[in-house]
Design a protein around this motif. Structure first.
Motif, PDB file in Angstrom:
ATOM      1  N   CYS A  52       0.833  -1.211   0.000  1.00 33.89           N
ATOM      2  CA  CYS A  52       0.000   0.000   0.000  1.00 33.89           C
ATOM      3  C   CYS A  52       0.867   1.260   0.000  1.00 33.89           C
ATOM      4  CB  CYS A  52      -1.076  -0.036   1.083  1.00 33.89           C
ATOM      5  SG  CYS A  52      -0.496  -0.013   2.734  1.00 33.89           S
ATOM      6  N   ASP A 127      -1.384   6.074   7.064  1.00 33.91           N
ATOM      7  CA  ASP A 127      -1.701   5.234   5.897  1.00 33.91           C
ATOM      8  C   ASP A 127      -1.892   3.780   6.316  1.00 33.91           C
ATOM      9  OD1 ASP A 127      -1.171   7.430   4.168  1.00 33.91           O
ATOM     10  OD2 ASP A 127       0.974   7.019   4.372  1.00 33.91           O
ATOM     11  N   GLY A 152      -7.820   4.945   1.384  1.00 36.35           N
ATOM     12  CA  GLY A 152      -6.880   3.994   0.780  1.00 36.35           C
ATOM     13  C   GLY A 152      -5.992   3.337   1.830  1.00 36.35           C
ATOM     14  N   LEU A 154      -4.882   1.280   5.441  1.00 35.22           N
ATOM     15  CA  LEU A 154      -5.109  -0.088   5.896  1.00 35.22           C
ATOM     16  C   LEU A 154      -5.001  -0.192   7.422  1.00 35.22           C
ATOM     17  CD1 LEU A 154      -5.502  -2.819   4.431  1.00 35.22           C
ATOM     18  CD2 LEU A 154      -3.025  -3.124   4.556  1.00 35.22           C
ATOM     19  N   HIS A 211      -9.574  -2.250   4.800  1.00 34.83           N
ATOM     20  CA  HIS A 211      -9.058  -1.275   3.830  1.00 34.83           C
ATOM     21  C   HIS A 211     -10.081  -0.150   3.663  1.00 34.83           C
ATOM     22  CE1 HIS A 211      -8.330   0.009  -0.474  1.00 34.83           C
ATOM     23  NE2 HIS A 211      -7.195   0.248   0.118  1.00 34.83           N
TER      24      HIS A 211
END
Ligand SMILES: C[S@@+](CC[C@H](N)C(=O)[O-])C[C@H]1O[C@@H](n2cnc3c(N)ncnc32)[C@H](O)[C@@H]1O
Length: 219
Positions: A52, A127, A152, A154, A211
């Motif tokens: 990611c 993130d 976006g 996780l 996610h």
């Protein structure tokens, strides 16, 4: 881990070889019964950070920094950073030393604080957030981390199958009842989250991935 030791060992044999530092940490964790992720989960964490492209990573529950090193190695490749939180100062000091030996001192920041206290005062966005602190507090961590996850991003959560005891009909000692029911509550809430795609994997002691969808692109 709740599946046969032979399977765990086989998964381990399939991993890329680990360096002497990680092996030393594994021995230390075993000798001192410090709970750390399995090598297969560590490897998976590093891959997730890569997949990611996470640059801002939060870890709740450092212990001696075993998982932190996997996260840190992924973060370093992405030019990112890890912030790791643990309320046990002694463990955090040891983690700092291991992280330094891993050459990641410039990549990892340490916060000696209760995770709930930290989250309540937090203003940063991340993130990737890895949750591995107090199991009974997972529902609160979920509520407090979701707003700080970038689109976006996780959420990765360890021990969600809790030695297999979350499975209906599993037999465990009554003293674990609260923890098991808190974990079930957490999984119910996680899998019902709006705007998230979730997956629960029986890797290690159970890993949940959530996610956060990106905002739809509108013209
Ligand atoms: C399972 S260990 C973390 C293992 C580490 N992630 C690894 O795999 O190498 C859990 C850690 O969470 C810390 N912890 C437990 N409750 C906490 C809380 N409420 N706030 C901060 N840290 C906590 C403990 O001190 C312990 O070191």
């Amino acid at each position: 881990m709740f599946y046969p030791f032979a399977l765990e060992k086989y998964l381990e044999d399939l991993l890329p070889p680990r360096d002497e530092l990680l092996l030393e940490m594994e021995r230390t964790a075993l000798e001192e019964t410090i709970p750390v992720v399995t090598p297969a989960v560590g490897n998976f964490l590093q891959m997730l950070v890569r997949f990611c492209g996470a640059r801002k990573i939060l870890e709740l529950g450092t212990a001696i920094g075993y998982s932190t090193i996997y996260l840190g190695r992924g973060a370093e490749e992405n030019g990112g950073r890890v912030l790791t939180v643990d309320m046990n100062r002694g463990r955090l000091d040891r983690a700092r030393e291991y992280v330094k030996r891993a050459g990641l001192a410039e990549t990892v920041d340490f916060r000696p604080e209760n995770a709930l206290h930290f989250l309540r005062g937090n203003k940063e966005r991340f993130d990737l957030i890895f949750i591995d602190a107090a199991k009974g507090e997972y529902p609160e961590y979920l509520e407090l981390t979701v707003p700080f996850l970038n689109p976006g991003g996780l959420l990765v959560v360890d021990n969600v199958l809790f030695r297999g005891w979350v499975v209906p009909g599993a037999v465990y000692e009554p003293k674990y009842e609260r923890m098991v029911s808190r974990m079930r509550k957490f999984l119910d809430e996680l899998t019902a989250l709006k705007g998230f795609g979730c997956s629960v994997l029986p890797l290690g002691d159970g890993i949940a991935l959530a996610h956060k969808e990106r905002e739809p692109i509108t013209d």
